[in-house]
Design an enzyme around this catalytic site. Structure first.
Site, PDB file in Angstrom:
ATOM      1  N   SER A   1       0.841  -1.201   0.000  1.00  0.00           N
ATOM      2  CA  SER A   1       0.000   0.000   0.000  1.00  0.00           C
ATOM      3  C   SER A   1       0.869   1.242   0.000  1.00  0.00           C
ATOM      4  O   SER A   1       1.940   1.274   0.616  1.00  0.00           O
ATOM      5  CB  SER A   1      -0.857  -0.029   1.271  1.00  0.00           C
ATOM      6  OG  SER A   1      -1.377   1.240   1.552  1.00  0.00           O
TER       7      SER A   1
ATOM      8  N   TYR B   1      -1.978  -0.650  10.447  1.00  0.00           N
ATOM      9  CA  TYR B   1      -2.220  -1.252   9.133  1.00  0.00           C
ATOM     10  C   TYR B   1      -0.995  -1.073   8.231  1.00  0.00           C
ATOM     11  O   TYR B   1      -0.499  -2.041   7.629  1.00  0.00           O
ATOM     12  CB  TYR B   1      -3.446  -0.599   8.475  1.00  0.00           C
ATOM     13  CG  TYR B   1      -3.561  -0.908   7.000  1.00  0.00           C
ATOM     14  CD1 TYR B   1      -3.954  -2.166   6.565  1.00  0.00           C
ATOM     15  CD2 TYR B   1      -3.241   0.062   6.034  1.00  0.00           C
ATOM     16  CE1 TYR B   1      -4.035  -2.451   5.198  1.00  0.00           C
ATOM     17  CE2 TYR B   1      -3.324  -0.219   4.676  1.00  0.00           C
ATOM     18  CZ  TYR B   1      -3.716  -1.471   4.269  1.00  0.00           C
ATOM     19  OH  TYR B   1      -3.784  -1.760   2.921  1.00  0.00           O
TER      20      TYR B   1
ATOM     21  N   LYS C   1       1.938  -3.795   6.437  1.00  0.00           N
ATOM     22  CA  LYS C   1       2.383  -3.867   5.035  1.00  0.00           C
ATOM     23  C   LYS C   1       3.907  -3.711   4.959  1.00  0.00           C
ATOM     24  O   LYS C   1       4.590  -4.469   4.256  1.00  0.00           O
ATOM     25  CB  LYS C   1       1.686  -2.783   4.201  1.00  0.00           C
ATOM     26  CG  LYS C   1       0.189  -2.979   4.073  1.00  0.00           C
ATOM     27  CD  LYS C   1      -0.137  -4.252   3.304  1.00  0.00           C
ATOM     28  CE  LYS C   1      -1.617  -4.517   3.202  1.00  0.00           C
ATOM     29  NZ  LYS C   1      -1.934  -5.816   2.586  1.00  0.00           N
TER      30      LYS C   1
HETATM   31  P1  NAD Z   1     -11.034  -6.558   0.663  1.00  0.00           P
HETATM   32  O1  NAD Z   1     -11.300  -6.523   2.117  1.00  0.00           O
HETATM   33  O2  NAD Z   1     -12.183  -6.317  -0.264  1.00  0.00           O
HETATM   34  O3  NAD Z   1     -10.353  -7.943   0.255  1.00  0.00           O
HETATM   35  C1  NAD Z   1      -9.554  -8.680   1.133  1.00  0.00           C
HETATM   36  C2  NAD Z   1     -10.107 -10.105   1.172  1.00  0.00           C
HETATM   37  O4  NAD Z   1      -9.287 -10.893   2.024  1.00  0.00           O
HETATM   38  C3  NAD Z   1     -11.533 -10.170   1.708  1.00  0.00           C
HETATM   39  O5  NAD Z   1     -12.330 -10.897   0.785  1.00  0.00           O
HETATM   40  C4  NAD Z   1     -11.409 -10.915   3.035  1.00  0.00           C
HETATM   41  O6  NAD Z   1     -12.544 -11.713   3.310  1.00  0.00           O
HETATM   42  C5  NAD Z   1     -10.142 -11.713   2.819  1.00  0.00           C
HETATM   43  N1  NAD Z   1      -9.379 -12.021   4.027  1.00  0.00           N
HETATM   44  C6  NAD Z   1      -8.996 -11.181   5.011  1.00  0.00           C
HETATM   45  N2  NAD Z   1      -8.290 -11.857   5.944  1.00  0.00           N
HETATM   46  C7  NAD Z   1      -8.221 -13.146   5.533  1.00  0.00           C
HETATM   47  C8  NAD Z   1      -7.626 -14.322   6.075  1.00  0.00           C
HETATM   48  N3  NAD Z   1      -7.011 -14.312   7.262  1.00  0.00           N
HETATM   49  N4  NAD Z   1      -7.730 -15.468   5.392  1.00  0.00           N
HETATM   50  C9  NAD Z   1      -8.386 -15.512   4.186  1.00  0.00           C
HETATM   51  N5  NAD Z   1      -8.979 -14.436   3.647  1.00  0.00           N
HETATM   52  C10 NAD Z   1      -8.899 -13.261   4.314  1.00  0.00           C
HETATM   53  O7  NAD Z   1      -9.852  -5.517   0.367  1.00  0.00           O
HETATM   54  P2  NAD Z   1      -9.285  -4.987  -1.023  1.00  0.00           P
HETATM   55  O8  NAD Z   1      -9.590  -3.546  -1.114  1.00  0.00           O
HETATM   56  O9  NAD Z   1      -9.670  -5.886  -2.101  1.00  0.00           O
HETATM   57  O10 NAD Z   1      -7.728  -5.101  -0.718  1.00  0.00           O
HETATM   58  C11 NAD Z   1      -6.960  -6.190  -1.181  1.00  0.00           C
HETATM   59  C12 NAD Z   1      -5.535  -6.013  -0.704  1.00  0.00           C
HETATM   60  O11 NAD Z   1      -5.021  -4.784  -1.207  1.00  0.00           O
HETATM   61  C13 NAD Z   1      -5.373  -5.936   0.805  1.00  0.00           C
HETATM   62  O12 NAD Z   1      -4.174  -6.601   1.144  1.00  0.00           O
HETATM   63  C14 NAD Z   1      -5.269  -4.457   1.073  1.00  0.00           C
HETATM   64  O13 NAD Z   1      -4.550  -4.198   2.262  1.00  0.00           O
HETATM   65  C15 NAD Z   1      -4.507  -3.994  -0.142  1.00  0.00           C
HETATM   66  N6  NAD Z   1      -4.698  -2.576  -0.491  1.00  0.00           N
HETATM   67  C16 NAD Z   1      -5.945  -2.121  -0.811  1.00  0.00           C
HETATM   68  C17 NAD Z   1      -6.097  -0.792  -1.184  1.00  0.00           C
HETATM   69  C18 NAD Z   1      -7.436  -0.239  -1.608  1.00  0.00           C
HETATM   70  O14 NAD Z   1      -7.481   0.922  -2.072  1.00  0.00           O
HETATM   71  N7  NAD Z   1      -8.525  -0.985  -1.509  1.00  0.00           N
HETATM   72  C19 NAD Z   1      -4.999   0.068  -1.208  1.00  0.00           C
HETATM   73  C20 NAD Z   1      -3.751  -0.439  -0.842  1.00  0.00           C
HETATM   74  C21 NAD Z   1      -3.611  -1.774  -0.510  1.00  0.00           C
HETATM   75  C1  UD1 Z   2      -7.185   5.380   2.600  1.00  0.00           C
HETATM   76  C2  UD1 Z   2      -6.325   4.726   3.640  1.00  0.00           C
HETATM   77  C3  UD1 Z   2      -5.058   4.199   2.991  1.00  0.00           C
HETATM   78  C4  UD1 Z   2      -5.406   3.241   1.863  1.00  0.00           C
HETATM   79  C5  UD1 Z   2      -6.339   3.989   0.891  1.00  0.00           C
HETATM   80  C6  UD1 Z   2      -6.843   3.132  -0.201  1.00  0.00           C
HETATM   81  C7  UD1 Z   2      -6.922   5.953   5.659  1.00  0.00           C
HETATM   82  C8  UD1 Z   2      -6.472   6.968   6.661  1.00  0.00           C
HETATM   83  N1  UD1 Z   2      -6.057   5.710   4.660  1.00  0.00           N
HETATM   84  O1  UD1 Z   2      -6.445   6.405   2.008  1.00  0.00           O
HETATM   85  O2  UD1 Z   2      -4.273   3.520   3.933  1.00  0.00           O
HETATM   86  O3  UD1 Z   2      -4.237   2.833   1.184  1.00  0.00           O
HETATM   87  O4  UD1 Z   2      -7.495   4.457   1.602  1.00  0.00           O
HETATM   88  O5  UD1 Z   2      -7.762   2.202   0.314  1.00  0.00           O
HETATM   89  O6  UD1 Z   2      -8.008   5.378   5.761  1.00  0.00           O
HETATM   90  N2  UD1 Z   2     -12.504  12.057   2.396  1.00  0.00           N
HETATM   91  C9  UD1 Z   2     -13.545  12.912   2.712  1.00  0.00           C
HETATM   92  N3  UD1 Z   2     -14.697  12.374   3.199  1.00  0.00           N
HETATM   93  C10 UD1 Z   2     -14.884  11.031   3.369  1.00  0.00           C
HETATM   94  C11 UD1 Z   2     -13.818  10.159   3.025  1.00  0.00           C
HETATM   95  C12 UD1 Z   2     -12.643  10.711   2.557  1.00  0.00           C
HETATM   96  O7  UD1 Z   2     -13.421  14.132   2.574  1.00  0.00           O
HETATM   97  O8  UD1 Z   2     -15.964  10.598   3.818  1.00  0.00           O
HETATM   98  C13 UD1 Z   2     -11.257  12.618   1.833  1.00  0.00           C
HETATM   99  C14 UD1 Z   2     -10.008  12.312   2.654  1.00  0.00           C
HETATM  100  O9  UD1 Z   2      -9.782  13.314   3.602  1.00  0.00           O
HETATM  101  C15 UD1 Z   2      -8.941  12.274   1.551  1.00  0.00           C
HETATM  102  C16 UD1 Z   2      -9.688  11.753   0.333  1.00  0.00           C
HETATM  103  O10 UD1 Z   2     -11.064  11.993   0.580  1.00  0.00           O
HETATM  104  O11 UD1 Z   2      -8.486  13.573   1.255  1.00  0.00           O
HETATM  105  C17 UD1 Z   2      -9.483  10.267   0.091  1.00  0.00           C
HETATM  106  O12 UD1 Z   2      -9.784   9.555   1.287  1.00  0.00           O
HETATM  107  P1  UD1 Z   2      -9.887   7.947   1.299  1.00  0.00           P
HETATM  108  O13 UD1 Z   2     -10.728   7.502   0.161  1.00  0.00           O
HETATM  109  O14 UD1 Z   2     -10.289   7.531   2.669  1.00  0.00           O
HETATM  110  O15 UD1 Z   2      -8.419   7.472   0.938  1.00  0.00           O
HETATM  111  P2  UD1 Z   2      -7.028   7.788   1.699  1.00  0.00           P
HETATM  112  O16 UD1 Z   2      -7.242   8.521   2.936  1.00  0.00           O
HETATM  113  O17 UD1 Z   2      -6.124   8.379   0.672  1.00  0.00           O
END
Ligand code: NAD
Ligand code: UD1
Length: 340
Positions: free
Chosen positions: A124, A148, A152
């Protein structure tokens, strides 16, 4: 390639599985369904017209992993499974380290025991903390600011150690910026439990009438319109980055680290306007105080992924909003209520 996808029922994992299957890879998904619905599996199957083997299994269940790995002939593991809520991780750090770090160690041990040594890890951009300069390159110091983010950064360190001890391992560490949007079909998308923490899922739920208004967390940042700026990456672009990473692993030994982002930043107000245009509705909002821990500006320098992985994001913010709206408006309550 024959791949095992952990967390493949989740948001990014499910979109990546679609791209893997469409490209002809074989896929087995494991997920403990702690943050996903089983209904995503038939939805993927009907989209790609292929069967998707799914095993409900926790990555900390070593016996379960052994059974799956023994049966599979896997060549690579894509590891998405993790807990991902930053705020929750501050309240429950041990649960986060247990799931994300101990779980990954269990998975890596099982892989080593079965001779599977290609690994793509979902890291991340949060590992960078609050960097002094943007855009953020991979050489920016790692400075995780939450439990968190420390899970990572911790796993990244473990992966370097594992490779140093056994150079047969090939590891791709992908540092994602803000994953957003939904599959263009409108059949798969993000399905947050409870109140969404992140901006675009919240905006989409306001648009569909599930939430009254958006709280904009601060309009006094040192940015052109005062709101925070982020690098919003379409989840299908992100999914395709994993196929590029798999190709790269096949050709390149060692541990690599790549940012996956667009290289463009958008403010909260820009996102709101783009979503209003996509859905044809007003998004009511009010400005409230800053969210603790938020940084003013974060966007990627994605040039290393462009040059080495041959990957660049294709979709812009308007396309992100259009695809998210298609999913949200046709599935206002996500996968809930749908039968598996
Ligand atoms: P998500 O929660 O939708 O997907 C994660 C999945 O992992 C879920 O389906 C959950 O049920 C499963 N899971 C969690 N713990 C588990 C375990 N112990 N055993 C088996 N399954 C398990 O999240 P996502 O947004 O799809 O994120 C996927 C990955 O990307 C994660 O590692 C997250 O930290 C990373 N990530 C996401 C974002 C984002 O913007 N969504 C940004 C940076 C990193
Ligand atoms: C968040 C996570 C980050 C993760 C990323 C992608 C936190 C503190 N950080 O990042 O670890 O990698 O998501 O999943 O949760 N905002 C509003 N109102 C809202 C929600 C967000 O104004 O209800 C603003 C925030 O202040 C920020 C922007 O929108 O400026 C994006 O926020 P968000 O979508 O939560 O992503 P990050 O904070 O960048």
């Amino acid at each position: 390639m024959n791949t095992l996808v952990t967390g493949g029922a989740g948001y990014i994992g499910s979109h990546t599985v679609i791209e893997l299957l469409a490209a002809g890879h074989d896929v087995v998904v494991i997920d403990n369904l702690s943050n996903a619905s089983r209904a995503v599996v038939p939805a993927i199957e009907s989209l790609v017209g292929r069967e998707l083997p799914f095993v409900e299994c926790d990555i900390r269940d070593r016996d379960g992993l052994d059974r799956i790995l023994a049966s599979g002939g896997f060549e690579a593991v894509l590891h998405f499974a993790a807990l991902k809520a930053v705020g929750e991780s501050t309240a429950e750090p041990l649960r986060y380290h247990q799931n994300n770090v101990a779980g990954t160690i269990c998975l890596l041990e099982a892989m080593a025991a079965h001779g599977v040594k290609r690994f793509v890890f979902s890291s991340s951009a949060s590992v960078y903390g609050d960097p002094a300069d943007t855009p953020i390159g991979e050489d920016c110091p790692v400075d995780p600011r939450s439990p968190y983010a420390r899970t990572k950064a911790g796993v990244e360190g473990i992966l370097h150690d594992v490779h140093a001890a056994d150079p047969d391992w090939r590891v791709s560490i992908l540092r994602y910026f803000n994953a957003v949007g939904a599959h263009p079909s409108g059949e798969i998308g993000e399905d947050p439990t409870g109140v969404p923490n992140n901006l675009l899922p919240f905006v989409a739920q306001v648009a569909v009438g599930r939430r009254e208004r958006l709280n904009v967390f601060g309009d006094d940042y040192p940015t052109p319109d005062g709101t925070g700026i982020r690098d919003y990456l379409h989840v299908v672009d992100l999914a395709r980055g994993h196929l590029s990473a798999l190709d790269y692993l096949s050709a390149t030994p060692g541990v690599s680290v790549h940012n996956l982002g667009t290289g463009r930043g958008h403010s909260v107000f820009e996102v709101v306007r783009a979503f209003e245009a996509a859905c044809g509705r007003d998004i009511p909002y009010r400005v409230v105080s800053r969210r603790p821990g938020d940084v003013a500006v974060s966007w990627a320098d994605p040039s290393k992924a462009r040059d080495e992985l041959r990957w660049t994001a294709q979709y812009d913010l308007d396309r992100i909003c259009a695809d998210l709206w298609r999913w949200q408006s046709t599935h206002p309550h996500g996968f809930r209520g749908r039968k598996a």
